[in-house]
Design a protein around this motif. Sequence first.
Motif, PDB file in Angstrom:
ATOM      1  N   ALA A 256       0.668  -1.262   0.118  1.00  0.00           N
ATOM      2  CA  ALA A 256       0.461   0.262   0.131  1.00  0.00           C
ATOM      3  C   ALA A 256       0.924   0.733   0.064  1.00  0.00           C
ATOM      4  N   ARG A 257       0.538   2.375  -0.440  1.00  0.00           N
ATOM      5  CA  ARG A 257       1.128   3.355  -1.310  1.00  0.00           C
ATOM      6  C   ARG A 257       1.015   4.959  -0.670  1.00  0.00           C
ATOM      7  N   ASP A 258       1.788   5.827  -0.812  1.00  0.00           N
ATOM      8  CA  ASP A 258       1.067   6.829   0.236  1.00  0.00           C
ATOM      9  C   ASP A 258       0.390   7.852  -0.955  1.00  0.00           C
ATOM     10  N   ALA A 259       0.409   9.184  -0.484  1.00  0.00           N
ATOM     11  CA  ALA A 259      -0.516  10.064  -1.831  1.00  0.00           C
ATOM     12  C   ALA A 259       1.302  10.154  -2.693  1.00  0.00           C
ATOM     13  N   ALA A 260       2.047  10.290  -2.233  1.00  0.00           N
ATOM     14  CA  ALA A 260       2.820  10.409  -3.013  1.00  0.00           C
ATOM     15  C   ALA A 260       3.715   9.226  -3.676  1.00  0.00           C
ATOM     16  N   HIS A 266       3.093  -2.946   3.648  1.00  0.00           N
ATOM     17  CA  HIS A 266       2.583  -4.145   3.571  1.00  0.00           C
ATOM     18  C   HIS A 266       1.152  -4.828   4.183  1.00  0.00           C
ATOM     19  N   VAL A 267       0.475  -5.659   3.284  1.00  0.00           N
ATOM     20  CA  VAL A 267      -0.874  -6.085   3.408  1.00  0.00           C
ATOM     21  C   VAL A 267      -0.831  -7.841   2.707  1.00  0.00           C
ATOM     22  N   ALA A 268      -1.196  -7.997   4.377  1.00  0.00           N
ATOM     23  CA  ALA A 268      -1.256  -9.516   3.045  1.00  0.00           C
ATOM     24  C   ALA A 268      -2.779  -9.903   3.265  1.00  0.00           C
ATOM     25  N   VAL A 269      -3.513 -10.711   2.567  1.00  0.00           N
ATOM     26  CA  VAL A 269      -4.635 -11.329   2.642  1.00  0.00           C
ATOM     27  C   VAL A 269      -4.772 -12.928   2.538  1.00  0.00           C
ATOM     28  N   ILE A 270      -5.030 -13.702   3.525  1.00  0.00           N
ATOM     29  CA  ILE A 270      -4.782 -14.456   3.919  1.00  0.00           C
ATOM     30  C   ILE A 270      -6.035 -15.415   3.934  1.00  0.00           C
ATOM     31  N   GLU A 271      -6.162 -16.634   2.848  1.00  0.00           N
ATOM     32  CA  GLU A 271      -7.087 -17.014   2.387  1.00  0.00           C
ATOM     33  C   GLU A 271      -7.530 -18.925   3.273  1.00  0.00           C
ATOM     34  N   ASP A 272      -7.903 -19.288   4.143  1.00  0.00           N
ATOM     35  CA  ASP A 272      -7.242 -20.408   4.285  1.00  0.00           C
ATOM     36  C   ASP A 272      -8.247 -21.857   3.705  1.00  0.00           C
ATOM     37  N   VAL A 273      -6.996 -22.518   3.012  1.00  0.00           N
ATOM     38  CA  VAL A 273      -7.174 -23.748   1.620  1.00  0.00           C
ATOM     39  C   VAL A 273      -6.524 -24.728   2.765  1.00  0.00           C
ATOM     40  N   THR A 274      -6.680 -24.975   3.946  1.00  0.00           N
ATOM     41  CA  THR A 274      -6.756 -26.249   4.477  1.00  0.00           C
ATOM     42  C   THR A 274      -7.798 -27.349   3.965  1.00  0.00           C
ATOM     43  N   GLU A 275      -8.929 -27.271   3.807  1.00  0.00           N
ATOM     44  CA  GLU A 275      -8.957 -28.144   3.135  1.00  0.00           C
ATOM     45  C   GLU A 275      -9.400 -28.653   1.640  1.00  0.00           C
ATOM     46  N   GLN A 276      -8.544 -27.866   0.973  1.00  0.00           N
ATOM     47  CA  GLN A 276      -8.802 -27.917  -0.472  1.00  0.00           C
ATOM     48  C   GLN A 276      -7.420 -28.472  -0.537  1.00  0.00           C
ATOM     49  N   ARG A 277      -6.640 -27.674   0.840  1.00  0.00           N
ATOM     50  CA  ARG A 277      -4.937 -29.075   0.315  1.00  0.00           C
ATOM     51  C   ARG A 277      -5.308 -30.467   1.443  1.00  0.00           C
ATOM     52  N   MET A 278      -5.948 -30.585   2.056  1.00  0.00           N
ATOM     53  CA  MET A 278      -6.461 -32.388   1.979  1.00  0.00           C
ATOM     54  C   MET A 278      -6.970 -32.790   1.630  1.00  0.00           C
ATOM     55  N   LEU A 279      -7.866 -32.140   0.576  1.00  0.00           N
ATOM     56  CA  LEU A 279      -8.821 -33.291  -0.884  1.00  0.00           C
ATOM     57  C   LEU A 279      -7.313 -33.035  -1.490  1.00  0.00           C
ATOM     58  N   ARG A 280      -6.884 -32.223  -1.639  1.00  0.00           N
ATOM     59  CA  ARG A 280      -5.601 -32.922  -2.429  1.00  0.00           C
ATOM     60  C   ARG A 280      -4.602 -34.016  -2.759  1.00  0.00           C
ATOM     61  N   ASP A 281      -3.988 -33.576  -1.185  1.00  0.00           N
ATOM     62  CA  ASP A 281      -3.531 -35.415  -0.464  1.00  0.00           C
ATOM     63  C   ASP A 281      -4.597 -36.221  -0.376  1.00  0.00           C
ATOM     64  N   TYR A 282      -5.770 -36.113  -0.214  1.00  0.00           N
ATOM     65  CA  TYR A 282      -6.597 -36.805  -0.513  1.00  0.00           C
ATOM     66  C   TYR A 282      -6.255 -37.827  -1.423  1.00  0.00           C
ATOM     67  N   LEU A 283      -6.959 -37.003  -2.803  1.00  0.00           N
ATOM     68  CA  LEU A 283      -6.903 -37.319  -3.616  1.00  0.00           C
ATOM     69  C   LEU A 283      -5.532 -37.835  -4.408  1.00  0.00           C
ATOM     70  N   ARG A 284      -4.949 -37.488  -4.054  1.00  0.00           N
ATOM     71  CA  ARG A 284      -2.970 -37.689  -4.324  1.00  0.00           C
ATOM     72  C   ARG A 284      -3.357 -39.288  -3.867  1.00  0.00           C
TER      73      ARG A 284
END
Length: 668
Positions: A256-260, A266-284
Amino acid sequence: MRHLSATTDSAPGGQASGAPPEAGAARADAVERWTGELLARTTAPRSRAKLRRQLAERWDALAALVAAPGFQPDAATEVGEWLVATGFTDPAGIGCTVEVVGAAFAGADPVRVARVLGAIAAGYAKSVCERVSAELEEDRAALADTLERTRRDLHDSEARFRQVFTSSDAGIAIFDLSGALLEANPALTRMLGHAEDRPGGSAHPALDPAALFPPGELAALRSAWTSAGDADTRVEQQFTGPQGDPVWANVALSVARDAAGRPKYHVAVIEDVTEQRMLRDYLRHQALHDVLTGLPNRQSFLPRLERALGRPGSITLCYLDVDSVAIVNDGIGYEAGDEMLRVVARRLTAVVAGEDATVARIGGDEFVVLIEDGPGTPSISALAEAIDRELSEPVYLSGHGVGVTAGMGFVRTSARDGDVMALLRQAHSTLRRAESGGKGQWGIYDAGQDARDRGRLALIATMPGALENGEIAIDYRPVERVADGGRVAVAARLRWDEPEFGVVGHEECLDFADTLGLSGHLGEWLLDEACAFAAVEGVPVVVRLSVDQSRDPDLAAVVGDALRTSGLDAAALWVSLDSGGLAGGLDVVEDNLTTLSDMGVRRLLHGFDCGLREVSLVERHRLHGVELDVPPGEPLAREALALLVPLLRSTGALVVGDVPGADLAVRW
């Protein structure tokens, strides 16, 4: 989304041009099953015909991909992506897809099939993650837009930012340029297992970096944005959730920047993908492991064997076939049979627990054990004894103590970079050779014997083509009276002039046909040709059948068709049944003898071993003749034959063969 397309020409209806009808039927069955499985796992109304067409296109493309010379498995990711794009996001949808495709391509290259299944699963998991990431991107874009508007209208942008920040389902953390955490939204505190307010704690625990991110996790975030510089970036990172459980997240890092226009946060947008990862591991895991036993399956085992062959030292491969699984399935039930296989899997694993070993299930009742030999690895005989001892303990199924035995074929080799499939075939052929000696036997690979067996099996495998192409001929040899040399019939004898192996005679042709399951087709052709020849020549014909042909319940119908087609009188056909068929089908052989007698066909018996059942059969059915082979040279055998010939003749049967006292002989 990439489109996976077939690379082979297709005929109308989707079946590859030139493909045999049975291939088209198998394809149609698989596509129909796939369609039904997917429709059963969705509540949305869908056109079955449209879905079937879409799946048929992808099926053909997968088949072409597996068979393509230039194998590119990543193209199969389109199937997984298409499932998500068309709304089949339930995990059961990809599960049934892996099951249907894996089962239908079981006869193809297992390594290719495994990689195609993995690509399908990867495409599915990737699309699911992208769908989630798209929502995340919207939140991130909204946040970035809000921060940008701050430069122009601080009040309005702050209000918007607060709305997005507090209501977003994604976790949001804001850091200063040094990496210190300034603020975290409620979603992030919930995600990482912390309350927004703690009685007796600080008023704003979310502002404490230690309360959200352990030092190692915070350092990883700082490292990620340091590497990215001023650019936006995405990373997948593991965080620590409630009770210390892992939380996998997709993290979008931006500046994120100032007016100049200078970087300010620093902005961190954090999305929980634990279930998707578990699904991927399960399918593998599902794609590479046997569902029943949990052991590695064939697709998983072959790469492990290849890696073992690439390392120094020797390996031991045991191919094991569990006896009596079919008996347990039919006698006690399939649940009991499944439990027995699970017990075998556990016991095999226990036997090699002290070794660098892999146990896999690669077929219905077939297992393999791979050991990378070490100083303490036992000899093959000791290993076979240990496996037999472990398996011999009764397995209690439905209140019944069931014994378990297994045939085993062993190969021990130190060859580097060998052919995986060739090594597996050597172990399997050793197993089959051991099983020819009875149940519960084991053997060690013998290269010389294997070469001889392979030559014979290769010859047997080409027999259908030889029959179809007219390479197998019929010789008609005169059957003469021994007394005066007068011809009374001709004997139809098969002859196969094979360029590589030489001349294959009548008895070998019959034996090959029985081994291959070709006896019905060969016998029908032999009877048709022999009857047609006899009708034209006006002479009786002797047709000698194999063991399987002799106990075929449809033999009378086949003989009747041959007689009707040729117009030959039934009395001019002499059918000689193999006495070897008595051991496994006495009732069927007797029924055939009775029915042929009612039709007026002359009946003979060959392969005569002078057994009491055979002698009784000759008398009971008043056979027309018995074909005797030349006896061994020992005096006792010749004396027994001299006593047998008058007994057979006393029943009214003709004795045929080059033996003393015979009535008829087949001349060469």
